[in-house]
Scaffold this motif. Structure first.
Motif, PDB file in Angstrom:
ATOM      1  N   PHE A  55       0.782  -0.980   0.125  1.00 36.38           N
ATOM      2  CA  PHE A  55      -0.095  -0.058   0.088  1.00 36.38           C
ATOM      3  C   PHE A  55       0.932   1.236  -0.036  1.00 36.38           C
ATOM      4  CE2 PHE A  55      -2.165   3.422   2.280  1.00 36.38           C
ATOM      5  CZ  PHE A  55      -2.998   3.771   1.477  1.00 36.38           C
ATOM      6  N   ALA A  56       1.867   1.293   0.609  1.00 36.80           N
ATOM      7  CA  ALA A  56       2.822   2.398   0.988  1.00 36.80           C
ATOM      8  C   ALA A  56       3.498   2.639  -0.582  1.00 36.80           C
ATOM      9  CB  ALA A  56       3.842   2.139   2.147  1.00 36.80           C
ATOM     10  N   LEU A  57       3.898   1.759  -1.113  1.00 35.08           N
ATOM     11  CA  LEU A  57       4.740   1.677  -2.308  1.00 35.08           C
ATOM     12  C   LEU A  57       3.722   2.159  -3.546  1.00 35.08           C
ATOM     13  CD1 LEU A  57       6.832  -1.447  -2.117  1.00 35.08           C
ATOM     14  CD2 LEU A  57       7.452   0.718  -2.091  1.00 35.08           C
ATOM     15  N   VAL A  58       2.674   1.817  -3.450  1.00 27.92           N
ATOM     16  CA  VAL A  58       1.704   2.254  -4.576  1.00 27.92           C
ATOM     17  C   VAL A  58       1.239   3.510  -4.239  1.00 27.92           C
ATOM     18  CG1 VAL A  58      -1.020   1.890  -5.373  1.00 27.92           C
ATOM     19  CG2 VAL A  58       0.446  -0.067  -4.763  1.00 27.92           C
ATOM     20  N   ALA A  59       1.016   4.005  -3.100  1.00 30.18           N
ATOM     21  CA  ALA A  59       0.669   5.600  -2.530  1.00 30.18           C
ATOM     22  C   ALA A  59       1.812   6.465  -3.148  1.00 30.18           C
ATOM     23  CB  ALA A  59       0.738   5.826  -1.139  1.00 30.18           C
ATOM     24  N   VAL A  60       3.024   6.008  -2.915  1.00 26.83           N
ATOM     25  CA  VAL A  60       4.329   6.558  -3.268  1.00 26.83           C
ATOM     26  C   VAL A  60       4.245   6.873  -4.915  1.00 26.83           C
ATOM     27  CG1 VAL A  60       6.888   6.945  -3.657  1.00 26.83           C
ATOM     28  CG2 VAL A  60       5.764   6.372  -1.337  1.00 26.83           C
ATOM     29  N   ALA A  61       4.007   5.608  -5.567  1.00 23.39           N
ATOM     30  CA  ALA A  61       3.801   5.767  -7.034  1.00 23.39           C
ATOM     31  C   ALA A  61       2.721   6.661  -7.535  1.00 23.39           C
ATOM     32  CB  ALA A  61       3.797   4.319  -7.403  1.00 23.39           C
ATOM     33  N   VAL A  62       1.913   6.657  -7.167  1.00 24.30           N
ATOM     34  CA  VAL A  62       0.704   7.494  -7.404  1.00 24.30           C
ATOM     35  C   VAL A  62       0.932   8.998  -7.255  1.00 24.30           C
ATOM     36  CG1 VAL A  62      -1.827   7.965  -7.084  1.00 24.30           C
ATOM     37  CG2 VAL A  62      -1.066   5.604  -7.274  1.00 24.30           C
ATOM     38  N   LEU A  63       1.403   9.097  -6.001  1.00 26.06           N
ATOM     39  CA  LEU A  63       1.756  10.652  -5.841  1.00 26.06           C
ATOM     40  C   LEU A  63       2.594  11.293  -6.709  1.00 26.06           C
ATOM     41  CD1 LEU A  63       1.443  13.049  -3.933  1.00 26.06           C
ATOM     42  CD2 LEU A  63       3.113  11.931  -2.302  1.00 26.06           C
ATOM     43  N   VAL A  64       3.868  10.608  -6.592  1.00 27.61           N
ATOM     44  CA  VAL A  64       5.019  11.055  -7.465  1.00 27.61           C
ATOM     45  C   VAL A  64       4.636  11.021  -8.855  1.00 27.61           C
ATOM     46  CG1 VAL A  64       7.302  10.590  -8.150  1.00 27.61           C
ATOM     47  CG2 VAL A  64       6.672  10.147  -5.721  1.00 27.61           C
ATOM     48  N   SER A  65       3.997  10.034  -9.637  1.00 28.73           N
ATOM     49  CA  SER A  65       3.512  10.028 -10.970  1.00 28.73           C
ATOM     50  C   SER A  65       2.837  11.194 -11.251  1.00 28.73           C
ATOM     51  CB  SER A  65       2.900   8.629 -11.262  1.00 28.73           C
ATOM     52  OG  SER A  65       3.661   7.748 -11.169  1.00 28.73           O
ATOM     53  N   ALA A  66       1.652  11.584 -10.271  1.00 20.99           N
ATOM     54  CA  ALA A  66       0.973  12.800 -10.563  1.00 20.99           C
ATOM     55  C   ALA A  66       1.801  14.013 -10.495  1.00 20.99           C
ATOM     56  CB  ALA A  66      -0.144  12.637  -9.446  1.00 20.99           C
ATOM     57  N   LEU A  67       2.840  14.234  -9.639  1.00 21.08           N
ATOM     58  CA  LEU A  67       3.440  15.275  -9.542  1.00 21.08           C
ATOM     59  C   LEU A  67       4.217  15.376 -10.836  1.00 21.08           C
ATOM     60  CD1 LEU A  67       4.380  15.643  -6.080  1.00 21.08           C
ATOM     61  CD2 LEU A  67       2.542  16.947  -7.097  1.00 21.08           C
ATOM     62  N   VAL A  68       5.059  14.270 -11.271  1.00 23.02           N
ATOM     63  CA  VAL A  68       5.719  14.256 -12.466  1.00 23.02           C
ATOM     64  C   VAL A  68       4.966  14.915 -13.482  1.00 23.02           C
ATOM     65  CG1 VAL A  68       6.939  12.810 -14.311  1.00 23.02           C
ATOM     66  CG2 VAL A  68       7.435  12.563 -11.561  1.00 23.02           C
ATOM     67  N   LEU A  69       3.714  14.361 -13.923  1.00 22.85           N
ATOM     68  CA  LEU A  69       2.883  14.579 -15.039  1.00 22.85           C
ATOM     69  C   LEU A  69       2.397  16.076 -14.888  1.00 22.85           C
ATOM     70  CD1 LEU A  69       0.670  11.276 -15.322  1.00 22.85           C
ATOM     71  CD2 LEU A  69       2.590  12.128 -16.806  1.00 22.85           C
ATOM     72  N   ALA A  70       2.412  16.472 -13.701  1.00 23.99           N
ATOM     73  CA  ALA A  70       1.972  17.905 -13.643  1.00 23.99           C
ATOM     74  C   ALA A  70       3.160  19.078 -13.651  1.00 23.99           C
ATOM     75  CB  ALA A  70       1.168  18.282 -12.547  1.00 23.99           C
ATOM     76  N   ALA A  71       4.432  18.606 -13.479  1.00 22.45           N
ATOM     77  CA  ALA A  71       5.509  19.283 -13.257  1.00 22.45           C
ATOM     78  C   ALA A  71       5.815  19.930 -14.808  1.00 22.45           C
ATOM     79  CB  ALA A  71       6.753  18.593 -13.002  1.00 22.45           C
ATOM     80  N   GLN A  72       6.570  21.353 -14.363  1.00 22.01           N
ATOM     81  CA  GLN A  72       6.999  22.148 -15.493  1.00 22.01           C
ATOM     82  C   GLN A  72       8.454  22.228 -15.675  1.00 22.01           C
ATOM     83  OE1 GLN A  72       4.675  23.527 -17.730  1.00 22.01           O
ATOM     84  NE2 GLN A  72       3.240  22.438 -16.506  1.00 22.01           N
ATOM     85  N   ALA A  73       9.141  22.007 -14.410  1.00 16.94           N
ATOM     86  CA  ALA A  73      10.728  22.041 -14.479  1.00 16.94           C
ATOM     87  C   ALA A  73      11.188  21.064 -13.049  1.00 16.94           C
ATOM     88  CB  ALA A  73      11.066  23.486 -13.992  1.00 16.94           C
ATOM     89  N   ALA A  74      12.437  20.779 -13.325  1.00 19.22           N
ATOM     90  CA  ALA A  74      13.197  20.221 -12.415  1.00 19.22           C
ATOM     91  C   ALA A  74      12.555  18.986 -11.979  1.00 19.22           C
ATOM     92  CB  ALA A  74      13.162  20.969 -10.917  1.00 19.22           C
ATOM     93  N   VAL A  75      11.953  18.224 -12.830  1.00 17.59           N
ATOM     94  CA  VAL A  75      11.475  16.775 -12.573  1.00 17.59           C
ATOM     95  C   VAL A  75      12.207  15.719 -12.907  1.00 17.59           C
ATOM     96  CG1 VAL A  75      10.603  16.403 -15.039  1.00 17.59           C
ATOM     97  CG2 VAL A  75       9.187  15.702 -12.906  1.00 17.59           C
ATOM     98  N   GLY A  76      13.455  15.754 -13.443  1.00 15.85           N
ATOM     99  CA  GLY A  76      14.436  14.790 -13.686  1.00 15.85           C
ATOM    100  C   GLY A  76      15.120  14.646 -12.205  1.00 15.85           C
TER     101      GLY A  76
END
Length: 225
Positions: A151-172
């Protein structure tokens, strides 16, 4: 810290080598501290917008490194709450660079440092919560422990992926730090379901990064700053 971590090791504790990422984060933060103090850099919007949040994040980390060895077992909630405060400060710095276009040292210092720091402490927060649960009496093994780990790993994956898809800079740097931590969790050699979940989480973040880079007209500024 290693001794305390070993006493409260959860199924998502990363392999020891993963913590070497702090060398890059600390080196970047020290270089940034010197760079932003130069006369030509004073008063710049970039430093004004990122300075205090990053200073708070690193001050919080210094405090956490004192508290965790002292009360990581007896009062595990306190270091965990402090780590979430560090995440919040790092997230604020990272969010503030999203609408700024940087180049040269600006990319390698506050922008990249904010991304690396936020990515790593995001994973660390999940690990710290799991360790706190074990310190408070939760089982470190068994079916229930595996369910919570996944559950913790899924939560991290979902949260981080959402931020990556919304990012404009410094996502690398951000995605790199998260992937580094997730792969280290897999390498640590836990139950198969946890190992597979950690690798799947890292792959999910990598796919999100790839999709975001393809959709972005200027992938270099997206990935670096």
């Amino acid at each position: 810290m290693g001794e305390v971590s070993d006493r409260t090791e959860s199924l998502i504790t990363p392999a020891g080598y993963a913590f070497t990422i702090w060398a890059a984060i600390f080196a970047g933060s020290l270089a940034w501290a010197v760079y932003q103090a130069l006369p030509s850099q004073r008063g710049r919007v970039l430093h004004r917008r990122t300075g205090w949040p990053l200073a708070l994040a690193f001050a919080g980390n210094a405090l956490w490194e004192v508290l965790f060895p002292l009360i990581g077992v007896s009062q595990p909630v306190v270091p965990a709450v402090l780590l979430f405060a560090i995440v919040a400060a790092a997230a604020l710095a990272w969010a503030r660079v999203q609408d700024l276009r940087s180049a040269g040292l600006d990319r390698l210092l506050p922008t990249a440092v904010a991304g690396l720091l936020l990515g790593w402490v995001t994973v660390a927060a999940a690990v710290n919560v799991a360790s706190a649960g074990v310190a408070l009496g939760a089982s470190a093994t068994g079916e229930q422990a595996r369910v919570w780990a996944v559950f913790a790993l899924v939560a991290v994956a979902v949260l981080v992926s959402a931020l990556v898809l919304a990012a404009q800079a410094a996502v690398g740097p951000y995605a790199l730090a998260v992937g580094w931590g997730l792969v280290a969790i897999a390498v640590d050699g836990g139950p198969t379901v946890v190992t597979v979940s950690a690798l799947a989480a890292a792959a999910t973040v990598a796919v999100a990064l790839g999709v975001r880079a393809v959709l972005r007209p200027d992938p270099a500024s997206l990935l670096v700053g």
